[in-house]
Scaffold this active site. Structure first.
Site, PDB file in Angstrom:
ATOM      1  N   GLY A  14      12.690  63.908  60.220  1.00 32.26           N
ATOM      2  CA  GLY A  14      11.505  63.349  60.865  1.00 32.26           C
ATOM      3  C   GLY A  14      10.287  64.258  60.881  1.00 32.26           C
ATOM      4  O   GLY A  14       9.432  64.123  61.756  1.00 32.26           O
ATOM      5  N   SER A  15      10.164  65.143  59.883  1.00 32.43           N
ATOM      6  CA  SER A  15       8.974  66.007  59.894  1.00 32.43           C
ATOM      7  C   SER A  15       7.715  65.213  59.525  1.00 32.43           C
ATOM      8  O   SER A  15       6.619  65.509  60.010  1.00 32.43           O
ATOM      9  CB  SER A  15       9.159  67.221  58.979  1.00 32.43           C
ATOM     10  OG  SER A  15       9.166  66.855  57.627  1.00 32.43           O
ATOM     11  N   MET A  89      16.597  56.493  54.466  1.00 32.47           N
ATOM     12  CA  MET A  89      17.479  56.702  53.318  1.00 32.47           C
ATOM     13  C   MET A  89      18.347  55.494  52.964  1.00 32.47           C
ATOM     14  O   MET A  89      19.354  55.634  52.282  1.00 32.47           O
ATOM     15  CB  MET A  89      18.375  57.921  53.566  1.00 32.47           C
ATOM     16  CG  MET A  89      17.595  59.213  53.778  1.00 32.47           C
ATOM     17  SD  MET A  89      16.391  59.550  52.479  1.00 32.47           S
ATOM     18  CE  MET A  89      17.496  60.088  51.172  1.00 32.47           C
ATOM     19  N   HIS A 108       7.102  59.759  49.031  1.00 33.72           N
ATOM     20  CA  HIS A 108       8.146  60.245  48.122  1.00 33.72           C
ATOM     21  C   HIS A 108       7.719  61.606  47.566  1.00 33.72           C
ATOM     22  O   HIS A 108       6.563  61.779  47.182  1.00 33.72           O
ATOM     23  CB  HIS A 108       8.335  59.234  46.984  1.00 33.72           C
ATOM     24  CG  HIS A 108       9.383  59.639  46.002  1.00 33.72           C
ATOM     25  ND1 HIS A 108      10.736  59.501  46.266  1.00 33.72           N
ATOM     26  CD2 HIS A 108       9.290  60.205  44.776  1.00 33.72           C
ATOM     27  CE1 HIS A 108      11.427  59.956  45.234  1.00 33.72           C
ATOM     28  NE2 HIS A 108      10.570  60.390  44.317  1.00 33.72           N
TER      29      HIS A 108
HETATM   30  C1  GRF Z   1      10.520  63.726  52.611  1.00 31.11           C
HETATM   31  O1  GRF Z   1      10.542  64.655  51.565  1.00 31.11           O
HETATM   32  C2  GRF Z   1      10.082  62.370  52.123  1.00 31.11           C
HETATM   33  O2  GRF Z   1       9.120  62.427  51.104  1.00 31.11           O
HETATM   34  C3  GRF Z   1      11.352  61.779  51.591  1.00 31.11           C
HETATM   35  O3  GRF Z   1      12.350  62.208  52.488  1.00 31.11           O
HETATM   36  C4  GRF Z   1      11.928  63.425  53.119  1.00 31.11           C
HETATM   37  C5  GRF Z   1      11.942  63.159  54.584  1.00 31.11           C
HETATM   38  O4  GRF Z   1      11.677  64.294  55.347  1.00 31.11           O
HETATM   39  N1  GRF Z   1      11.244  60.351  51.446  1.00 31.11           N
HETATM   40  P1  GRF Z   1      11.385  64.155  56.886  1.00 31.11           P
HETATM   41  O5  GRF Z   1      12.569  63.386  57.507  1.00 31.11           O
HETATM   42  O6  GRF Z   1      10.097  63.422  57.070  1.00 31.11           O
HETATM   43  O7  GRF Z   1      11.324  65.567  57.406  1.00 31.11           O
END
Ligand code: GRF
Length: 213
Positions: A14-15, A89, A108
């Protein structure tokens, strides 16, 4: 003016959600996070939502159609106008994708259409690409496709491994996603086939070479 209500779908860390939360903390930002949905109860992003006082819902439903129905209901209840996928995911039901067509975006970590799928940083390295980056795009039924709203570019270093490249890209993701959501919320995006026309924006003058001798 009322801010656009955004729903964020996550599965993990969730960053990117955090970057959106921080952008929306500014009252002048034209969007607010109305709901966070996770398909996993243990997603770290849920804690970020809680810390920010944002309503959150876990929909652990494995069946794709049932997940979509529950998510759709929750999003409508909160009057969400834009769905953002942020490290979500799971493949989405096609009916859900159609229902939210042009109102759902994804981020992405590659320069699409290069390297869609689960290991874009690894594939960029394996292909010997000298630049990579990240892409925000409208979601279509096929994974990691759809009209591109914005991209950020990073160089690939000769001594990069997957992790180091991922971190460099992620730093840009955290700038790019809030920008793309802002452009959407301001009504500045017009979809023309596969292209997105951005009202009132300019392309940078900059062109980059890598390597720099
Ligand atoms: C990110 O690299 C995003 O581009 C991809 O999955 C990752 C998710 O990271 N779809 P976070 O959960 O937002 O930290």
């Amino acid at each position: 003016m009322a801010r656009l209500k955004v729903g964020v779908l996550i599965s993990g860390r969730g960053s990117n959600l955090q970057a959106l939360i921080e952008a929306a903390a500014d009252p002048a930002y034209p969007a607010e996070i109305a709901l966070v949905i996770s398909n996993r109860a243990d997603a770290q992003g849920l804690e970020r939502a809680e810390a920010a006082g944002i309503p959150r819902e876990v929909i652990a439903e494995k069946d794709r159609a049932a997940f979509a129905a529950a998510a759709d209901r929750a999003l409508r209840e909160r009057q969400v106008g834009l769905v953002t996928l942020a490290g979500f995911m799971r493949l989405l039901d096609t009916a859900f994708v159609e229902a939210w067509r042009d109102r759902m975006i994804n981020i992405h970590p590659s320069l699409l259409p290069a390297f869609p799928g689960l290991h874009p940083q690894r594939e960029a390295l394996a292909a010997g690409a000298r630049f990579s980056g990240c892409t925000v795009h409208f979601v279509r039924a096929e994974m990691d496709t759809g009209p591109i709203i914005a991209q950020a570019v990073v160089p690939v270093h000769d001594d990069d491994d997957e992790e180091r490249l991922a971190v460099r890209i992620l730093t840009q993701e955290h700038r790019l996603y809030p920008l793309a959501v802002r452009l959407y919320a301001e009504g500045r995006l017009k979809i023309d086939g596969n292209r997105v026309i951005v009202a009132g924006a300019m392309a940078p003058e900059l062109a980059a070479l890598n390597p720099v001798p």
